[in-house]
Write a protein that holds these residues in place. Structure first.
Motif, mmCIF file in Angstrom:
data_model
loop_
_atom_site.group_PDB
_atom_site.id
_atom_site.type_symbol
_atom_site.label_atom_id
_atom_site.label_comp_id
_atom_site.label_asym_id
_atom_site.label_seq_id
_atom_site.Cartn_x
_atom_site.Cartn_y
_atom_site.Cartn_z
ATOM 1 N N LEU A 155 0.812 -1.210 0.000
ATOM 2 C CA LEU A 155 0.000 0.000 0.000
ATOM 3 C C LEU A 155 0.851 1.268 0.000
ATOM 4 C CD1 LEU A 155 -2.957 0.970 0.106
ATOM 5 C CD2 LEU A 155 -2.757 1.011 2.599
ATOM 6 N N LYS A 156 1.958 1.269 0.731
ATOM 7 C CA LYS A 156 2.775 2.478 0.826
ATOM 8 C C LYS A 156 3.342 2.875 -0.530
ATOM 9 C CE LYS A 156 6.950 -0.056 2.273
ATOM 10 N NZ LYS A 156 7.953 -0.206 3.364
ATOM 11 N N THR A 157 3.544 1.920 -1.414
ATOM 12 C CA THR A 157 3.984 2.201 -2.777
ATOM 13 C C THR A 157 2.802 2.419 -3.703
ATOM 14 O OG1 THR A 157 5.971 0.856 -2.455
ATOM 15 C CG2 THR A 157 5.298 1.297 -4.728
ATOM 16 N N LEU A 158 1.779 1.612 -3.542
ATOM 17 C CA LEU A 158 0.625 1.640 -4.436
ATOM 18 C C LEU A 158 -0.104 2.982 -4.399
ATOM 19 C CD1 LEU A 158 -1.005 -0.080 -6.397
ATOM 20 C CD2 LEU A 158 -2.299 -0.965 -4.447
ATOM 21 N N ILE A 159 -0.153 3.616 -3.246
ATOM 22 C CA ILE A 159 -0.834 4.907 -3.138
ATOM 23 C C ILE A 159 -0.220 5.922 -4.099
ATOM 24 C CG2 ILE A 159 -1.126 6.907 -1.613
ATOM 25 C CD1 ILE A 159 -1.643 4.904 0.670
ATOM 26 N N GLY A 160 1.099 5.953 -4.169
ATOM 27 C CA GLY A 160 1.762 6.898 -5.053
ATOM 28 C C GLY A 160 1.490 6.648 -6.515
ATOM 29 N N TRP A 161 1.197 5.420 -6.877
ATOM 30 C CA TRP A 161 0.886 5.086 -8.266
ATOM 31 C C TRP A 161 -0.571 5.345 -8.621
ATOM 32 C CZ3 TRP A 161 3.378 -0.493 -8.278
ATOM 33 C CH2 TRP A 161 4.775 -0.363 -8.153
ATOM 34 N N THR A 162 -1.458 5.232 -7.645
ATOM 35 C CA THR A 162 -2.895 5.248 -7.934
ATOM 36 C C THR A 162 -3.589 6.570 -7.605
ATOM 37 O OG1 THR A 162 -3.273 4.219 -5.764
ATOM 38 C CG2 THR A 162 -3.151 2.755 -7.685
ATOM 39 N N ALA A 163 -3.238 7.196 -6.502
ATOM 40 C CA ALA A 163 -3.928 8.425 -6.093
ATOM 41 C C ALA A 163 -3.861 9.528 -7.154
ATOM 42 C CB ALA A 163 -3.381 8.917 -4.750
ATOM 43 N N PRO A 164 -2.736 9.705 -7.872
ATOM 44 C CA PRO A 164 -2.702 10.774 -8.878
ATOM 45 C C PRO A 164 -3.659 10.576 -10.051
ATOM 46 C CG PRO A 164 -0.470 10.175 -8.216
ATOM 47 C CD PRO A 164 -1.394 9.130 -7.648
ATOM 48 N N LEU A 165 -4.243 9.403 -10.189
ATOM 49 C CA LEU A 165 -5.190 9.150 -11.279
ATOM 50 C C LEU A 165 -6.609 9.587 -10.939
ATOM 51 C CD1 LEU A 165 -4.049 5.508 -12.178
ATOM 52 C CD2 LEU A 165 -3.330 7.629 -13.295
ATOM 53 N N LEU A 166 -6.839 9.976 -9.688
ATOM 54 C CA LEU A 166 -8.189 10.287 -9.232
ATOM 55 C C LEU A 166 -8.557 11.752 -9.447
ATOM 56 C CD1 LEU A 166 -8.258 8.335 -5.844
ATOM 57 C CD2 LEU A 166 -9.565 7.777 -7.912
ATOM 58 N N ARG A 167 -9.790 11.968 -9.852
ATOM 59 C CA ARG A 167 -10.332 13.320 -9.880
ATOM 60 C C ARG A 167 -10.496 13.793 -8.442
ATOM 61 N NH1 ARG A 167 -15.057 13.135 -7.573
ATOM 62 N NH2 ARG A 167 -16.483 11.374 -7.826
#
Length: 225
Positions: free
Chosen positions: A155-167
């Motif tokens: 999760l600590k890595t995944l957040i950085g990959w996924t959160a920027p894709l969100l409106r």
């Protein structure tokens, strides 16, 4: 002395798990597509390196239903990006059970992208597009309501990959296992960096799935970042 039964080769594909009755009960409208997806994975999955050879004996309970129930956490008409789609878990499964939603399947491997495109066509899905890329490389191009991921990274890595894709106001719905609470603790810095709100663990399918699906959900601020 009784003869020992012959051992199955380590790379032998197991038999396809019988379709559980709950598929028709819970996902009746999508049943035909889900059955076709299960059969296609069984036929092609090992050759394409999508699933391990012993996963087909539990394909429905461990994989397809495990993913389908994530639809409980997503609005029916959402725009969704699935990061690291691989075999289509959960992206293709969710596209089958959520025909009004729009799915962008993000996958960096060419062979897996070909599978996702071919299988979308075989299933007759018109709510799927496949993007060959790493999530962190398309943050300026993709903006969605929900981001999903399964078995991609901690999760600590995944957040950085996924959160920027969100409106603004969008939500992460990340599939995790029994260590979800510990992963949230370990991801404290990433959670603060991306200003995530309402970070929590949810268990979906309780009462009808033998093993409910665990997801970590979180929202980005509603205002422009």
């Amino acid at each position: 002395m009784a003869e020992e039964s012959p051992r199955r080769p380590a790379n032998a594909v197991g038999p396809l798990e019988p379709e559980p009755a709950v598929v028709r009960e819970r996902f009746g409208a999508a049943r035909d597509r889900l059955v076709r997806l299960a059969e296609d994975l069984h036929e092609h999955g090992e050759r394409l390196g999508l699933l391990g050879p012993r996963e087909y004996e539990r394909l429905w309970t461990r994989h397809l239903l495990n993913c389908a129930v994530v639809s409980e956490a997503i609005a029916p008409d959402a725009r969704v990006a699935d990061v690291g789609s691989g075999a289509g878990l959960p992206g293709l499964v969710l596209a089958c059970v959520m025909p009004r939603a729009e799915f962008t399947l993000i996958e960096p491997m060419e062979r897996r992208c070909a599978w996702l495109e071919d299988e979308s066509a075989r299933l007759g899905l018109d709510n799927v597009r496949v993007v060959r890329a790493r999530a962190q490389d398309v943050a300026d191009e993709i903006l969605v309501d929900v981001v999903t991921a399964r078995a991609v990274s901690a999760l600590k890595t995944l957040i950085g990959w996924t959160a920027p894709l969100l409106r603004p106001g969008g939500e992460l719905v990340l599939m995790k296992g029994r260590s979800a609470e510990r992963e949230i603790e370990a991801a404290a810095k990433a959670i603060r960096r991306h200003r995530l709100q309402d970070v929590r663990v949810r268990r979906l399918g309780e009462g009808w799935l033998a093993e409910p699906t665990t997801v970590v959900t979180a929202r980005v601020p509603a205002e422009e970042r």
